[in-house]
Write an enzyme that holds these catalytic residues in place. Structure first.
Site, PDB file in Angstrom:
ATOM      1  N   PRO A  24       0.838  -1.209   0.000  1.00 33.46           N
ATOM      2  CA  PRO A  24       0.000   0.000   0.000  1.00 33.46           C
ATOM      3  C   PRO A  24       0.868   1.253   0.000  1.00 33.46           C
ATOM      4  O   PRO A  24       1.794   1.375   0.796  1.00 33.46           O
ATOM      5  CB  PRO A  24      -0.811  -0.124   1.299  1.00 33.46           C
ATOM      6  CG  PRO A  24      -0.013  -1.056   2.150  1.00 33.46           C
ATOM      7  CD  PRO A  24       0.703  -1.982   1.240  1.00 33.46           C
ATOM      8  N   THR A  26       0.480   5.442  -0.116  1.00 35.43           N
ATOM      9  CA  THR A  26      -0.324   6.658  -0.123  1.00 35.43           C
ATOM     10  C   THR A  26       0.182   7.597  -1.206  1.00 35.43           C
ATOM     11  O   THR A  26       1.353   7.943  -1.240  1.00 35.43           O
ATOM     12  CB  THR A  26      -0.256   7.341   1.249  1.00 35.43           C
ATOM     13  OG1 THR A  26      -0.852   6.477   2.214  1.00 35.43           O
ATOM     14  CG2 THR A  26      -0.995   8.666   1.232  1.00 35.43           C
ATOM     15  N   ALA A  57      -3.692   3.275   2.153  1.00 38.34           N
ATOM     16  CA  ALA A  57      -4.412   3.569   3.392  1.00 38.34           C
ATOM     17  C   ALA A  57      -5.652   4.403   3.099  1.00 38.34           C
ATOM     18  O   ALA A  57      -5.569   5.482   2.524  1.00 38.34           O
ATOM     19  CB  ALA A  57      -3.495   4.307   4.364  1.00 38.34           C
ATOM     20  N   TYR A 180      -0.258   4.674  13.363  1.00 38.54           N
ATOM     21  CA  TYR A 180      -1.648   5.100  13.283  1.00 38.54           C
ATOM     22  C   TYR A 180      -2.434   4.423  14.415  1.00 38.54           C
ATOM     23  O   TYR A 180      -1.865   3.740  15.261  1.00 38.54           O
ATOM     24  CB  TYR A 180      -2.192   4.827  11.888  1.00 38.54           C
ATOM     25  CG  TYR A 180      -1.374   5.553  10.834  1.00 38.54           C
ATOM     26  CD1 TYR A 180      -1.308   6.947  10.818  1.00 38.54           C
ATOM     27  CD2 TYR A 180      -0.611   4.859   9.896  1.00 38.54           C
ATOM     28  CE1 TYR A 180      -0.520   7.627   9.896  1.00 38.54           C
ATOM     29  CE2 TYR A 180       0.176   5.530   8.965  1.00 38.54           C
ATOM     30  CZ  TYR A 180       0.216   6.911   8.971  1.00 38.54           C
ATOM     31  OH  TYR A 180       1.005   7.577   8.064  1.00 38.54           O
ATOM     32  N   GLY A 314       7.161  -1.753  -2.468  1.00 38.32           N
ATOM     33  CA  GLY A 314       6.566  -0.432  -2.453  1.00 38.32           C
ATOM     34  C   GLY A 314       7.086   0.437  -3.572  1.00 38.32           C
ATOM     35  O   GLY A 314       6.536   0.453  -4.680  1.00 38.32           O
TER      36      GLY A 314
END
Length: 357
Positions: A24, A26, A57, A180, A314
């Site tokens: 993932p 962002t 996210a 988070y 990534g």
């Protein structure tokens, strides 16, 4: 049989054609309404040759924005926007999970209508700045969540899981990493509360486990993954025993029978070190995905040795939409342009060239 990055794998309910997963990332392309769009659909469809795409996210509920223009999954328009993405990925024969997330103390009032962020304890992030419409600003001190508010957090994740099903995803990944909300509860450096959600690790993990139970009730556990980052100090995170916490969590997670555990092995800031993968691998009986800084060669060796079942890439996937094909052929990789990581439009997003082999 020798297992490679290109050996098919059963990941919960999914049979995937390779073990080169997309982590993932962002990218802040969803606009101020936090709605996924056609540009995002193109981006993910370009990368559909991944064994599994794990989308970025995504806000599980309103009022938890920690980036400017990240996507959400809590309104009908956001569900419709993500449907554009999942339709495009499936048309390209891909598979995609949605990472559902609450920013916790990494949220900022300027991104959430002036609302103070929430966290397990009233401790601000001090190591980083947050990007807002007013530029980069300091994080604010969050409000400590009351115990009686935590069922609402769980319900928000449950609704996000239901909305992800409506949007056509193949499953969801619960974001329990990178400082988070769920990670803030897990680690003793940010969870200083008492009561049923604070103190010993069994209590600090309670909220995560409740979120997993709610999410699995929506999807079935074989379509739910979890991401953890026990060593990562990003967002002013620390734990007194990160290896011990991760090893204990890995053992406890076996009872959930998740599709996978997604483990970030290191620290963005290189402040905390440790060999995380071997003890987690020894404790966890399910599919283990490794992430953070793997080259194709190192990832292949880890899979062949049985240390990992798959590798989530990534930045290499950011700049190489055809990463599996390049790794299989030993082809050179495009270099990523950090200036476009969080910019708007297609530059550095959908315009990286494919390999002409």
């Amino acid at each position: 049989m020798t297992v490679s990055l290109f050996t098919p794998l059963q990941v919960g309910a999914l049979h995937v054609p390779n073990r080169v997963f997309m982590a993932p990332l962002t990218r802040a392309r969803a606009g101020e309404a936090h709605i996924a769009n056609a540009l995002m659909a193109e981006h993910y469809a370009q990368r559909a040759s991944a064994g599994l795409l794990i989308a970025e996210a995504t806000m599980a509920m309103a009022g938890c924005s920690a980036f400017w223009k990240e996507p959400g999954i809590h309104t009908p328009a956001q569900v419709d926007g993500w449907r554009l993405v999942t339709d495009a990925v499936h048309a390209a024969s891909g598979r995609i999970f949605l990472q559902i997330w609450h920013g916790g103390r990494a949220c900022h009032p300027d991104l959430n209508g002036g609302v103070q962020p929430v966290a397990p304890s009233a401790m601000a992030i001090t190591s980083d700045m947050v990007h807002t419409p007013m530029g980069k600003v300091a994080y604010t001190v969050p409000r400590e969540l009351r115990d009686d508010e935590l069922p609402g957090i769980v319900a928000g994740f449950r609704q996000a899981a239901q909305n992800a099903r409506a949007a056509g995803f193949d499953g969801v990944e619960v974001h329990g990493a990178n400082g988070y909300l769920l990670d803030e509860f897990l680690r003793d450096g940010t969870n200083r509360r008492s009561g049923p959600y604070g103190g010993p690790r069994e209590n600090r993990a309670r909220l995560l486990f409740e979120v997993l139970e709610a999410t699995c009730a929506v999807w079935g556990s074989d379509r739910v993954g979890l991401r953890l980052s026990p060593l990562n100090s990003f967002n002013s995170m620390i734990d007194s025993d990160p290896i011990g916490l991760a090893t204990w969590l890995a053992g406890e997670l076996n009872s959930f029978q998740l599709a996978y555990l997604h483990l970030m092995r290191g620290d963005f800031k290189s402040l905390q070190k440790g060999d995380l993968v071997p003890p987690v691998r020894a404790a966890y009986r399910g599919v283990l995905i490794g992430n953070m800084g793997y080259s194709g060669e190192e990832g292949a060796k880890a899979v062949a040795a049985g240390q990992l079942d798959a590798v989530a890439f990534g930045v290499p996937f950011l700049a190489n939409p055809d990463l599996p094909e390049r790794l299989r052929a030993g082809a050179p990789l495009n270099a990523a342009d950090p200036k476009t990581f969080y910019s708007e439009g297609p530059a550095g997003y959908t315009d990286y060239p494919r390999w002409q082999g």
